[in-house]
Design an enzyme around this catalytic site. Structure first.
Site, short mmCIF file in Angstrom:
data_model
loop_
_atom_site.label_atom_id
_atom_site.label_comp_id
_atom_site.label_asym_id
_atom_site.label_seq_id
_atom_site.Cartn_x
_atom_site.Cartn_y
_atom_site.Cartn_z
N GLU A 1 42.31 40.42 42.13
CA GLU A 1 41.50 39.96 43.47
C GLU A 1 41.24 38.64 43.49
O GLU A 1 41.10 37.61 42.62
CB GLU A 1 40.03 40.44 43.22
CG GLU A 1 40.04 42.00 43.18
CD GLU A 1 38.48 42.49 43.07
OE1 GLU A 1 37.53 41.60 43.29
OE2 GLU A 1 38.22 43.49 42.89
N GLU B 1 36.28 44.83 36.34
CA GLU B 1 35.24 44.00 36.05
C GLU B 1 34.06 44.66 35.01
O GLU B 1 32.91 44.92 35.71
CB GLU B 1 34.48 43.49 37.41
CG GLU B 1 35.40 42.48 38.18
CD GLU B 1 34.73 41.80 39.32
OE1 GLU B 1 33.61 41.95 39.24
OE2 GLU B 1 35.57 41.08 40.06
C1 GCO Z 1 35.01 43.53 41.99
C2 GCO Z 1 34.43 43.09 43.18
C3 GCO Z 1 34.81 43.54 44.65
C4 GCO Z 1 34.14 42.52 45.49
C5 GCO Z 1 34.85 41.28 45.29
C6 GCO Z 1 33.89 40.27 46.31
O1 GCO Z 1 34.22 43.44 41.14
O2 GCO Z 1 36.12 43.93 42.06
O3 GCO Z 1 33.13 43.34 43.11
O4 GCO Z 1 34.58 44.90 44.57
O5 GCO Z 1 33.83 43.03 46.66
O6 GCO Z 1 34.72 40.70 44.02
O7 GCO Z 1 32.80 39.99 45.44
#
Ligand code: GCO
Length: 450
Positions: free
Chosen positions: A354, A163
């Site tokens: 995710e 991300e």
């Molecule tokens: C990411 C996310 C995770 C979060 C999940 C829930 O960016 O990969 O931030 O680390 O915990 O997306 O918000």
């Protein structure tokens, strides 16, 4: 048809969110260690100092994972555990830790999927300007080489950046995440560009060390879906999904993915931001655009549009639409349209790196954790992903976020994302009902969802 043979079912996590041991075994400080101490930065002053204590409990965690039938784990390495100053000196104790962690996964029949960077940025490099420093891509490549040199004999699957939209957008634009800065666009666009170069150099470093490695990238998106299946609405949604509008430029899918997968920045984005890119940015595109084996994508929710007379028009969600514990709308169709649009544009198999939901789960009088809302969420989303597979979208895997309840960044431990409940006082783990349900999903390769 359903999911193809060999489809990967897994769970995802990240180092800072579960490890704890923030000051052990010679680890260098990360930007999150520093940021979580800043008053008001994180819900109720929570920090990742102890988190799920996974640093010490990984062996039992992987045993539990295996008992629950989970065979793939996406996890991240904490960069300054290996390189406390970010570059230069290697920390043998940190290297040893991930040796043991990876070996424990393998002993339990779990395939490791290693994310190089899930936001554990070394504080020492933050002090040298972080992604603003023109040397920052090289620092990351050095770290990638160190990871590959040590672990590529046992790890065959990698992701580069998790991300980037968030660690740049939330970290340096809005300041909601570490390091909590609000920099002007003429600083942040070059940072984003350096992060993309870092991705490219890391792919090169991994391939040099391990020619057979499978490598992906893991950006996120909130897919824009058509309100109906009418071709005009589908076209409107596709156009909106890949546009780079001024009000959410940092979260643009195309801005972050076109350079890495197509070797160019999107035209509309260049009109907005091109002036802030380095003068010779085009020279870097050949480095940024490396062959990838899959396109990872973190997807939690989406929105809807329809075709209007002068372009896509937002369509509101029905009143009463289900929401997760964090108020995110439950929109399963995003797991159909997102992967479909992404694979059409980028031409590589999609892995959902995710997907999952937060809730305010509690232990019941019977000692169990009943979480029907999560099971409902996951089954409906996976059903839509299966529809994409049925329509011929190349889908390679699905990683549920997350195995354990964990430190949810600025929200601390308020909300629970796990298939497994964590009592943070005792560190006791209790698989929730959804964990047993997910076991059945894995056993049936996604045929049995309800
Ligand atoms: C990411 C996310 C995770 C979060 C999940 C829930 O960016 O990969 O931030 O680390 O915990 O997306 O918000």
């Amino acid at each position: 048809m359903g999911f193809p043979a060999g489809f990967v079912w897994g769970v995802a996590s990240s180092a800072y969110q579960i490890e704890g041991a923030a000051y052990e075994d010679g680890k260098g400080e990360t930007v999150w260690d520093r940021f979580s101490r800043r008053p008001g930065a994180v819900h109720d002053g929570h920090t990742g100092d102890v988190a799920c204590d996974h640093y010490h409990r990984y062996a039992e965690d992987f045993r539990l994972m295996a008992e629950l039938g989970i065979r793939h784990h996406r996890f991240s390495v904490c960069w300054p555990r290996l390189l406390p100053e970010g570059t230069g000196r290697l920390n043998e104790a940190g290297l040893d830790h991930y040796d043991r962690l990876i070996d424990a996964m393998l002993e339990n029949g779990i395939t490791p999927w290693l994310t190089l960077f899930h936001w554990e940025y070394p504080m020492a490099l933050q002090q040298r300007g972080a992604w603003e420093n023109p040397d920052s891509p090289k620092w990351f490549a050095e770290y990638a080489r160190a990871v590959a040199a040590r672990y590529a004999d046992r790890v065959g699957h990698f992701f580069t950046l998790n991300e980037p939209q968030c660690f740049i957008g939330l970290g340096y634009v809005t300041g909601e995440h570490a390091p909590g800065l609000k920099l002007p666009v003429d600083a942040t666009i070059p940072m984003a560009h350096n992060a993309l170069i870092a991705h490219g150099l890391a792919v090169q470093a991994l391939r040099a060390e391990s020619p057979r490695a499978k490598i992906g990238y893991a950006p996120c998106s909130s897919p824009i879906c058509p309100a109906t299946d009418a071709e005009a609405d589908v076209e409107a949604a596709r156009g909106a999904y890949f546009s780079t509008p001024a009000d959410r430029g940092f979260f643009s899918t195309a801005w972050w993915s076109d350079p890495a997968l197509l070797g160019r920045y999107p035209e509309d984005g260049l009109k907005l931001y091109g002036q802030y890119l380095p003068a010779l940015f085009e020279r870097d595109l050949a480095t940024i655009c490396q062959r990838l084996d899959y396109y990872g994508q973190n997807i939690y929710s989406g929105s809807f549009v329809k075709a209007g007379p002068s372009g896509p028009e937002p369509v509101k969600l029905p009143v009463g639409t289900a929401k997760t514990g964090m108020n995110w709308p439950v929109t399963p169709e995003c797991l159909y349209w997102g992967p479909k649009f992404l694979s059409e544009r980028y031409g590589v198999p999609v892995i959902i790196t995710e997907n999952g939901m937060a809730d305010l789960d509690a232990v019941s009088r019977d000692g169990k954790v009943h979480d029907p809302a999560r099971q409902n969420y996951l089954s409906r989303y996976i059903e839509q992903f299966r529809r994409a597979a049925d329509d011929g979208v190349p889908v390679a895997g699905y990683f549920c976020w997350s195995f354990l309840d964990n430190f949810e960044w600025a929200m601390g431990y308020r909300d629970r994302f796990g298939l497994v409940y964590v009592n943070y006082e005792t560190q006791r783990r209790i698989p929730k009902d959804s964990a047993y349900w997910y076991q059945g999903v894995i056993e049936s390769n996604g045929a049995v969802l309800f």
